[in-house]
Design a protein around this motif. Structure first.
Motif, mmCIF file in Angstrom:
data_model
loop_
_atom_site.group_PDB
_atom_site.id
_atom_site.type_symbol
_atom_site.label_atom_id
_atom_site.label_comp_id
_atom_site.label_asym_id
_atom_site.label_seq_id
_atom_site.Cartn_x
_atom_site.Cartn_y
_atom_site.Cartn_z
ATOM 1 N N GLY A 245 40.007 65.828 72.902
ATOM 2 C CA GLY A 245 40.165 64.464 72.812
ATOM 3 C C GLY A 245 39.129 64.111 71.595
ATOM 4 O O GLY A 245 40.107 62.661 71.641
ATOM 5 N N PRO A 246 38.266 63.629 71.727
ATOM 6 C CA PRO A 246 37.861 63.692 69.953
ATOM 7 C C PRO A 246 38.987 63.941 68.309
ATOM 8 O O PRO A 246 38.949 62.701 68.135
ATOM 9 C CB PRO A 246 36.557 63.750 69.332
ATOM 10 C CG PRO A 246 35.971 64.875 70.792
ATOM 11 C CD PRO A 246 37.978 64.935 71.946
ATOM 12 N N VAL A 247 39.511 64.876 68.856
ATOM 13 C CA VAL A 247 40.435 65.160 67.470
ATOM 14 C C VAL A 247 42.083 64.564 67.942
ATOM 15 O O VAL A 247 41.839 63.341 66.609
ATOM 16 C CB VAL A 247 41.319 66.868 67.710
ATOM 17 C CG1 VAL A 247 41.248 67.129 66.412
ATOM 18 C CG2 VAL A 247 39.692 67.804 67.684
ATOM 19 N N ALA A 248 42.159 63.916 68.549
ATOM 20 C CA ALA A 248 43.289 63.585 69.164
ATOM 21 C C ALA A 248 43.346 61.835 68.700
ATOM 22 O O ALA A 248 43.705 61.446 67.576
ATOM 23 C CB ALA A 248 43.923 63.870 70.312
ATOM 24 N N ALA A 249 42.064 61.666 68.888
ATOM 25 C CA ALA A 249 41.428 60.273 68.724
ATOM 26 C C ALA A 249 41.700 60.405 67.000
ATOM 27 O O ALA A 249 41.520 58.908 66.780
ATOM 28 C CB ALA A 249 39.964 60.249 69.536
ATOM 29 N N LEU A 250 40.708 60.748 66.407
ATOM 30 C CA LEU A 250 40.660 60.540 65.265
ATOM 31 C C LEU A 250 41.848 60.923 64.133
ATOM 32 O O LEU A 250 42.685 59.881 63.611
ATOM 33 C CB LEU A 250 39.410 61.787 64.797
ATOM 34 C CG LEU A 250 38.319 61.688 65.094
ATOM 35 C CD1 LEU A 250 36.902 62.359 64.979
ATOM 36 C CD2 LEU A 250 37.500 59.863 64.582
ATOM 37 N N TRP A 251 42.893 61.454 64.774
ATOM 38 C CA TRP A 251 44.345 61.426 64.531
ATOM 39 C C TRP A 251 44.357 59.839 64.661
ATOM 40 O O TRP A 251 45.371 59.671 63.830
ATOM 41 C CB TRP A 251 45.176 62.705 64.929
ATOM 42 C CG TRP A 251 45.818 62.599 64.740
ATOM 43 C CD1 TRP A 251 46.864 62.113 63.631
ATOM 44 C CD2 TRP A 251 47.505 63.433 64.984
ATOM 45 N NE1 TRP A 251 47.846 62.956 63.443
ATOM 46 C CE2 TRP A 251 48.602 63.158 64.791
ATOM 47 C CE3 TRP A 251 47.376 63.886 66.957
ATOM 48 C CZ2 TRP A 251 49.564 63.778 64.805
ATOM 49 C CZ3 TRP A 251 49.014 64.398 66.825
ATOM 50 C CH2 TRP A 251 50.050 65.042 65.878
ATOM 51 N N TRP A 256 46.513 61.676 59.818
ATOM 52 C CA TRP A 256 46.310 63.285 59.620
ATOM 53 C C TRP A 256 45.730 64.227 58.197
ATOM 54 O O TRP A 256 44.813 64.717 58.048
ATOM 55 C CB TRP A 256 47.509 63.570 59.820
ATOM 56 C CG TRP A 256 47.736 65.196 59.960
ATOM 57 C CD1 TRP A 256 48.176 65.813 58.545
ATOM 58 C CD2 TRP A 256 47.226 65.732 60.305
ATOM 59 N NE1 TRP A 256 48.037 67.449 58.635
ATOM 60 C CE2 TRP A 256 47.134 67.309 60.008
ATOM 61 C CE3 TRP A 256 46.593 66.311 62.070
ATOM 62 C CZ2 TRP A 256 47.205 68.566 60.763
ATOM 63 C CZ3 TRP A 256 46.565 66.973 62.435
ATOM 64 C CH2 TRP A 256 46.212 68.519 62.246
ATOM 65 N N SER A 257 45.770 62.935 57.505
ATOM 66 C CA SER A 257 45.118 63.433 56.165
ATOM 67 C C SER A 257 43.382 62.669 55.878
ATOM 68 O O SER A 257 42.833 63.513 54.469
ATOM 69 C CB SER A 257 45.446 62.802 54.813
ATOM 70 O OG SER A 257 45.926 60.827 55.153
ATOM 71 N N SER A 258 42.920 62.335 57.347
ATOM 72 C CA SER A 258 41.486 61.644 57.126
ATOM 73 C C SER A 258 40.680 63.600 56.752
ATOM 74 O O SER A 258 41.137 63.649 57.352
ATOM 75 C CB SER A 258 41.181 61.237 57.649
ATOM 76 O OG SER A 258 41.073 61.484 59.026
ATOM 77 N N VAL A 259 39.045 62.881 56.527
ATOM 78 C CA VAL A 259 38.326 64.348 56.501
ATOM 79 C C VAL A 259 38.468 64.267 58.086
ATOM 80 O O VAL A 259 37.956 65.530 58.191
ATOM 81 C CB VAL A 259 37.694 63.779 55.585
ATOM 82 C CG1 VAL A 259 36.512 63.390 56.030
ATOM 83 C CG2 VAL A 259 35.904 65.296 55.240
ATOM 84 N N TRP A 260 38.438 63.295 58.301
ATOM 85 C CA TRP A 260 37.399 63.788 60.090
ATOM 86 C C TRP A 260 38.613 64.617 61.113
ATOM 87 O O TRP A 260 38.175 65.236 61.184
ATOM 88 C CB TRP A 260 37.303 62.111 61.206
ATOM 89 C CG TRP A 260 36.312 60.968 60.284
ATOM 90 C CD1 TRP A 260 36.547 60.177 58.874
ATOM 91 C CD2 TRP A 260 35.120 61.718 59.535
ATOM 92 N NE1 TRP A 260 36.049 59.587 58.829
ATOM 93 C CE2 TRP A 260 34.639 60.510 58.689
ATOM 94 C CE3 TRP A 260 34.210 62.549 60.383
ATOM 95 C CZ2 TRP A 260 33.443 60.373 58.672
ATOM 96 C CZ3 TRP A 260 33.069 62.213 59.808
ATOM 97 C CH2 TRP A 260 32.354 61.076 59.259
ATOM 98 N N THR A 261 39.901 64.033 60.451
ATOM 99 C CA THR A 261 40.654 64.775 61.533
ATOM 100 C C THR A 261 41.291 66.301 60.956
ATOM 101 O O THR A 261 41.473 67.405 61.522
ATOM 102 C CB THR A 261 42.432 63.600 61.241
ATOM 103 O OG1 THR A 261 42.202 63.065 61.603
ATOM 104 C CG2 THR A 261 43.458 64.740 62.015
ATOM 105 N N GLN A 262 40.514 66.760 59.619
ATOM 106 C CA GLN A 262 40.767 68.045 59.300
ATOM 107 C C GLN A 262 39.887 68.856 59.472
ATOM 108 O O GLN A 262 39.954 70.078 59.867
ATOM 109 C CB GLN A 262 40.735 68.347 57.348
ATOM 110 C CG GLN A 262 42.746 67.201 56.748
ATOM 111 C CD GLN A 262 42.187 66.786 55.684
ATOM 112 O OE1 GLN A 262 41.220 66.780 55.454
ATOM 113 N NE2 GLN A 262 42.987 66.806 54.579
ATOM 114 N N ILE A 263 38.781 68.688 59.853
ATOM 115 C CA ILE A 263 37.089 68.121 60.682
ATOM 116 C C ILE A 263 37.827 69.500 61.706
ATOM 117 O O ILE A 263 37.135 70.135 61.889
ATOM 118 C CB ILE A 263 36.707 67.444 60.598
ATOM 119 C CG1 ILE A 263 35.957 68.017 58.642
ATOM 120 C CG2 ILE A 263 35.117 68.599 60.868
ATOM 121 C CD1 ILE A 263 34.447 66.678 58.419
ATOM 122 N N GLY A 264 38.482 68.217 62.847
ATOM 123 C CA GLY A 264 38.267 68.275 63.745
ATOM 124 C C GLY A 264 39.621 69.123 64.137
ATOM 125 O O GLY A 264 39.317 70.064 64.282
#
Length: 467
Positions: A245-251, A256-264
Motif C-alpha cells: 500500500g505505501p509503495v502504491a501511494a508513493l507512486w 514512478w521516477s521519484s526516489v521514494w517510488t524507486q526505493i519502495g
C-alpha cells in the motif's frame, strides 16, 4: 548414558508463557542478536529450546529449515514463526517487530553519523580498515556455509554453476535461486541420494525434549496451524495492502521516477528474491544501487555492511543504510536528514513486512508439509547455490577494496570483471589477510576483528601519508 535422557523424554512440557512474558523474551533476543544469522539462531535455540523449552528441538529445526526456504532474513522469520505458533498472529507480530526494532534504531543512528561525518579524514581512515575486515567476514561466511552445504559433488557443481552464472554471464540473481530450487526438487525424485540429507524426516538418535508448542499440539490447541483457504485469503487481504500500500501511494503521489517510488519498488522486489540471507543478495543490491540508480559509491556499500555487522538484528539491515543514503541525497522539498530517515523507514517497511506475510500465509502449509522430501531437497540445492552467490559477493568486494581499478572482459557473452593488477592497494590487502587469519586461524570474533582493522587502517593511512 541413556539414564540422563529418559526421564527428560517423559517430562511434561512446561506451562505456556503469557503474552507479556513472551514479549519480554523477544525484546531480550532482539537486543542481544549480534553475530549475524548463525549467532542469532544460536541465541534463539539457547533461550527458547534449552532454557525455557518453549519449542522442542525437532520442531525448532523444522521451522528453521522452512524459514531458510523463504525469501528474507531467516532468523527474523524464525522468530515470527515461533511467536505465531505460541500466540497466533499477534505473537508473531510482536516477535518479529522486537527482533528488528533495536537494529533498525541503531542502524538509523549510524547512518546519520556516517552521512554527517563521512568527509572527515579520521572517518575515512577508520572505514578503510572496516572495508578490509568486511571482505574477510564475507569469506568466512562463505566457508562456513560451504562446509555445511557442499556435502557431495552435486552440491559442489551447483555452487560452481551459481558463481559462474553470476560472475561470468551476469545471469540475474533470482533466476539462479529459482533454477537451484527446481533442480533440487527434481533431484529428490531422480537422484535422492545426492539431494536428500541422510536421516531426513527422523528425529535421529538424540531425544527430543518436549516443549510448550509440542504440548499445545498434543492438547489440540493449534487450530490456527491448520491450512484453510478462507484464512489464507484473509491474510492476503490484510498483509498485501500493509506491504505494498505505501509503495502504491508513493507512486500515485510522487510519480514512478521519484526516489521514494524507486526505493519502495526496488526493495519490495528484493523481499521476494532474498533467498540465502544478506550475503547472498548484497552483490545484486550493490550493482543496482551503485550502477543502475547511482544512490551510492561502491565503497559505501562495503561501509554499510560494516555498520550492519556491528548492530543487533538481521544483517539485511544494511538495506536500510542504502535507503537512507538514497533519500538523503535526493531529499526534494524535505531536509536531507528527514528525507534520509523516511527513506530508511520505507526500506525497512518493505523489507520486513513481507516476512510476516510469508509466515502467516505459509505457516499452516509448512506445518502440513513436515517431512516433505522435495522441499528439503530444494532447500539443499538453494543453500549450495548461495555458496556460489556469496563467492561472487566476496570477489566483488575484493575488486573494490583491494584494487583501485577494475575492467570488464567482454567476449561472446562472457564478461567477467577483472582487476587492474597495478592498482592493488597493499594496505587493504594486508588488513584483509590479517582479518582472515584472525577469524579463521585464531577464531577471534567479528566485532573485535572489525575494531582492530578500523584502528589498523587509520594507522596505516597515517604512516603512508607521512612517508
Amino acid at each position: 548414558m541413556s539414564v540422563n535422557f529418559r526421564p527428560q523424554e517423559t517430562m511434561a512440557p512446561p506451562a505456556p508463557p503469557t503474552f507479556a512474558e513472551a514479549a519480554r523474551v523477544w525484546a531480550k533476543i532482539g537486543l542481544l542478536s549480534f553475530g549475524g544469522p548463525a549467532g542469532q539462531i544460536a541465541l534463539m535455540h539457547k533461550e527458547l529450546v534449552e532454557e525455557r523449552r518453549w519449542i522442542g528441538e525437532q520442531r525448532f529445526l523444522h521451522a528453521l529449515n522452512y524459514c531458510m526456504v523463504l525469501p528474507g532474513p531467516e532468523a527474523q522469520q524464525l522468530a515470527v514463526y515461533i511467536g505465531w505458533l505460541m500466540h497466533r498472529a499477534p505473537g508473531g507480530l510482536v516477535a518479529g517487530v522486537l527482533f528488528v526494532l533495536p537494529g533498525a534504531v541503531v542502524m538509523l543512528a549510524l547512518s546519520i553519523i556516517y552521512a554527517l561525518t563521512r568527509t572527515a579524514p579520521v572517518v575515512d581512515a577508520l572505514f578503510f580498515g572496516v572495508k578490509a575486515a568486511v571482505l574477510a567476514v564475507v569469506v568466512e561466511a562463505m566457508l562456513r556455509i560451504a562446509r555445511r552445504a557442499l556435502k557431495n559433488r552435486a552440491m559442489v557443481a551447483i555452487a560452481a554453476a551459481a558463481f559462474l552464472g553470476l560472475y561470468v554471464f551476469h545471469i540475474p540473481f533470482p533466476l539462479i535461486i529459482l533454477a537451484a530450487g527446481a533442480l533440487g526438487w527434481i533431484g529428490a525424485r531422480y537422484a535422492p541420494e545426492l539431494f536428500i540429507a541422510r536421516g531426513h524426516g527422523s528425529a535421529g538418535s538424540a531425544p527430543d525434549l518436549k516443549g510448550v508448542v509440542d504440548g499445545m499440539f498434543e492438547r489440540g490447541e493449534m487450530a490456527h496451524t491448520e491450512p484453510s483457504l478462507a484464512r489464507a485469503l484473509r491474510v492476503l487481504a490484510v498483509w498485501l495492502p500493509i506491504w505494498l500500500g505505501p509503495v502504491a501511494a508513493l507512486w500515485i503521489l510522487t510519480g514512478w521516477s521519484s526516489v521514494w517510488t524507486q526505493i519502495g519498488a526496488f526493495f519490495s522486489s528484493m523481499a521476494v528474491v532474498t533467498f540465502g540471507g544478506a550475503y547472498a543478495v548484497l552483490a545484486y543490491v550493490a550493482q543496482a544501487a551503485v550502477v543502475a540508480f547511482g544512490w551510492l559509491a561502491p565503497g559505501e556499500m562495503v561501509d554499510g555492511l560494516g555498520l550492519a555487522e556491528t548492530t543487533p538484528g538481521p544483517l539485511v539491515m544494511v538495506l536500510q543504510f542504502v535507503g537512507f543514503l538514497a533519500a538523503y541525497r535526493a531529499p526534494g522539498a524535505l531536509t536531507p536528514l528527514l528525507a534520509g530517515a523516511l527513506g530508511a523507514l520505507l526500506t525497512s517497511w518493505v523489507t520486513f513486512a513481507p516476512c510476516f506475510l510469508w509466515i502467516f500465509l505459509g505457516g499452516p502449509y509448512i506445518e502440513a508439509l513436515r517431512d516433505n522430501k522435495g522441499i528439503s531437497a530444494a532447500l539443499s540445492a538453494i543453500t549450495a547455490a548461495v555458496v556460489g552467490v556469496i563467492m561472487n559477493l566476496a570477489l566483488w568486494f575484493a575488486l573494490h577494496v583491494i584494487f583501485r581499478e577494475a575492467w570488464r572482459f567482454d567476449f561472446l557473452g562472457i564478461s567477467p570483471d577483472l582487476p587492474v593488477i597495478a592498482s592493488i592497494d597493499w594496505r587493504a590487502a594486508l588488513l584483509s589477510m590479517a582479518a582472515l587469519v584472525a577469524m579463521l586461524r585464531f577464531k577471534i570474533g567479528m566485532a573485535p576483528t572489525l575494531l582492530a582493522c578500523a584502528a589498523g587502517g587509520a594507522v596505516l593511512l597515517k604512516l603512508t601519508a607521512a612517508g
